[in-house]
Write a protein that holds these residues in place. Structure first.
Motif, PDB file in Angstrom:
ATOM      1  N   VAL A 142      25.209  64.921  40.118  1.00  0.00           N
ATOM      2  CA  VAL A 142      24.421  65.064  39.242  1.00  0.00           C
ATOM      3  C   VAL A 142      23.947  65.795  39.538  1.00  0.00           C
ATOM      4  O   VAL A 142      23.925  66.495  40.591  1.00  0.00           O
ATOM      5  N   ASP A 143      23.188  66.918  38.741  1.00  0.00           N
ATOM      6  CA  ASP A 143      22.483  68.435  38.228  1.00  0.00           C
ATOM      7  C   ASP A 143      21.121  67.919  39.631  1.00  0.00           C
ATOM      8  O   ASP A 143      20.568  66.651  39.519  1.00  0.00           O
ATOM      9  N   VAL A 144      20.938  68.986  40.063  1.00  0.00           N
ATOM     10  CA  VAL A 144      19.820  68.909  40.796  1.00  0.00           C
ATOM     11  C   VAL A 144      18.435  69.373  40.986  1.00  0.00           C
ATOM     12  O   VAL A 144      18.853  70.812  40.574  1.00  0.00           O
ATOM     13  N   ASN A 145      17.308  69.204  39.991  1.00  0.00           N
ATOM     14  CA  ASN A 145      16.180  69.911  39.599  1.00  0.00           C
ATOM     15  C   ASN A 145      15.134  69.948  41.248  1.00  0.00           C
ATOM     16  O   ASN A 145      14.704  68.745  41.504  1.00  0.00           O
ATOM     17  N   LEU A 146      15.051  71.155  41.766  1.00  0.00           N
ATOM     18  CA  LEU A 146      14.667  70.958  42.935  1.00  0.00           C
ATOM     19  C   LEU A 146      12.894  70.980  42.848  1.00  0.00           C
ATOM     20  O   LEU A 146      11.793  70.789  43.441  1.00  0.00           O
ATOM     21  N   GLY A 179      21.947  75.198  39.818  1.00  0.00           N
ATOM     22  CA  GLY A 179      23.715  75.147  40.416  1.00  0.00           C
ATOM     23  C   GLY A 179      23.749  73.902  40.432  1.00  0.00           C
ATOM     24  O   GLY A 179      24.793  73.829  41.606  1.00  0.00           O
ATOM     25  N   LEU A 180      23.055  73.425  41.529  1.00  0.00           N
ATOM     26  CA  LEU A 180      23.505  72.262  42.723  1.00  0.00           C
ATOM     27  C   LEU A 180      23.560  71.570  42.380  1.00  0.00           C
ATOM     28  O   LEU A 180      23.608  70.857  41.568  1.00  0.00           O
ATOM     29  N   LYS A 181      24.201  70.324  43.104  1.00  0.00           N
ATOM     30  CA  LYS A 181      24.758  68.994  42.545  1.00  0.00           C
ATOM     31  C   LYS A 181      24.136  68.461  44.174  1.00  0.00           C
ATOM     32  O   LYS A 181      24.306  68.232  45.101  1.00  0.00           O
ATOM     33  N   ALA A 182      24.063  67.044  43.166  1.00  0.00           N
ATOM     34  CA  ALA A 182      24.266  66.139  44.279  1.00  0.00           C
ATOM     35  C   ALA A 182      24.969  64.248  44.009  1.00  0.00           C
ATOM     36  O   ALA A 182      25.435  64.357  43.230  1.00  0.00           O
ATOM     37  N   PHE A 241      23.902  66.872  48.842  1.00  0.00           N
ATOM     38  CA  PHE A 241      23.367  68.198  48.337  1.00  0.00           C
ATOM     39  C   PHE A 241      25.028  69.241  48.481  1.00  0.00           C
ATOM     40  O   PHE A 241      25.605  69.018  49.168  1.00  0.00           O
ATOM     41  N   TYR A 242      25.668  69.771  47.613  1.00  0.00           N
ATOM     42  CA  TYR A 242      26.593  70.832  46.972  1.00  0.00           C
ATOM     43  C   TYR A 242      26.740  71.328  46.280  1.00  0.00           C
ATOM     44  O   TYR A 242      25.726  71.305  45.229  1.00  0.00           O
TER      45      TYR A 242
END
Length: 279
Positions: A142-146, A179-182, A241-242
């Motif tokens: 999934v996309d990550v929203n910090l 741009g991070l994925k989890a 995360f990656y």
């Protein structure tokens, strides 16, 4: 009398011939002028089009020059990181690896679900007295929203069963995507009370502390503590995360002589320029 009539006729003939010559000269001059105007317009359009093509090609060359400079800067930064003291002192999965491996350990370039499960089992959940009942990674990233605020207040009580849940927040705000994925992992851990030693609850808390100290970032989105007959159970859902590798590709841009013109079949007056960016 006859001579006067003949002179008048000759004069009229001379005037008609002069008119024809003048008309031909004017018509020829008009045709030449028209051709010259059309040629000037075509030449102007061609010059403007070639100017646009040269402008785009110049931008492509500038991008390539900047890419070469960026690569040199990147090499210098990588060399500096290899000798960085903080990275040297950072724990790594394998102590023999160089400093850059610590960055990949903290933020991998792919999900690598198998390695994630092994790391959790052998490193994070490896606390004496704690048993891993189940661990199930979800291979769908999934996309990550910090910008998410995932902090939740927790309450505990001395009842036979204590449960605390932290709910994940909505991640529909695409403007803050990083741009991070989890990868999501669901795990169940148990620990028993020992009369002469620490309680099972403290052992499960130690698991959470190890997760907090881990070089790789985790985000717990849901957890629950339960106690039954001296056995504590921790059910939790976490995200690891990656960041996917940056894919660099050459772009192709079509330069049109007239941006407002509609396509007219296969024969179009266009040229292509190529450009690419290195980040």
């Amino acid at each position: 009398m006859q001579d006067k009539n003949d002179a008048a006729i000759l004069k009229r003939d001379a005037i008609r011939k002069a008119n024809k010559v003048m008309f031909g000269a004017v018509a020829g001059a008009s045709a030449i002028l028209g051709i010259a105007i059309v040629g000037c317009i075509f030449l102007y359009q061609n010059i403007m089009f070639q100017g646009k093509v040269i402008g785009e090609q110049s931008k492509s060359l500038q991008n390539m020059d900047q890419n070469i400079k960026n690569i040199d800067v990147l090499k210098k930064k990588l060399v500096a990181l290899q000798t960085n003291d903080d990275l040297r002192n950072t724990p790594k999965i394998n102590d023999e690896d160089n400093n850059l491996r610590a960055i990949l350990d903290a933020l991998p370039a792919d999900e690598n679900v198998a390695a994630l499960g092994a790391s959790l089992t052998q490193k994070i959940f490896d606390v004496p007295g704690v048993s891993v009942e189940s661990i199930t990674p979800n291979p769908v990233a999934v996309d990550v929203n910090l910008s998410d605020k995932n902090t939740s207040e927790t309450n505990t009580s001395a009842t036979a069963t204590t449960a605390t849940t932290a709910q994940p927040t909505d991640e529909k705000d695409s403007k803050n995507k990083t741009g991070l994925k989890a990868i999501e992992v669901v795990a169940s851990l148990t620990a028993k009370d020992v009369a002469s030693s620490e309680s099972g609850l403290s052992k499960l808390v130690e698991v959470l502390k190890k997760m907090e100290r881990s070089i790789r970032s985790f985000r717990i989105t849901n957890f629950k503590f339960e106690k039954s007959k001296g056995t504590y159970t921790l059910n939790l859902t976490l995200q690891a995360f990656y960041m996917p590798e940056y894919q660099m590709a050459l772009d192709s841009k079509t330069v049109k002589a007239d941006e407002n013109a509609k396509p007219a079949g296969a024969n179009t007056n266009t040229k292509n320029t190529t450009k690419g960016n290195v980040k």
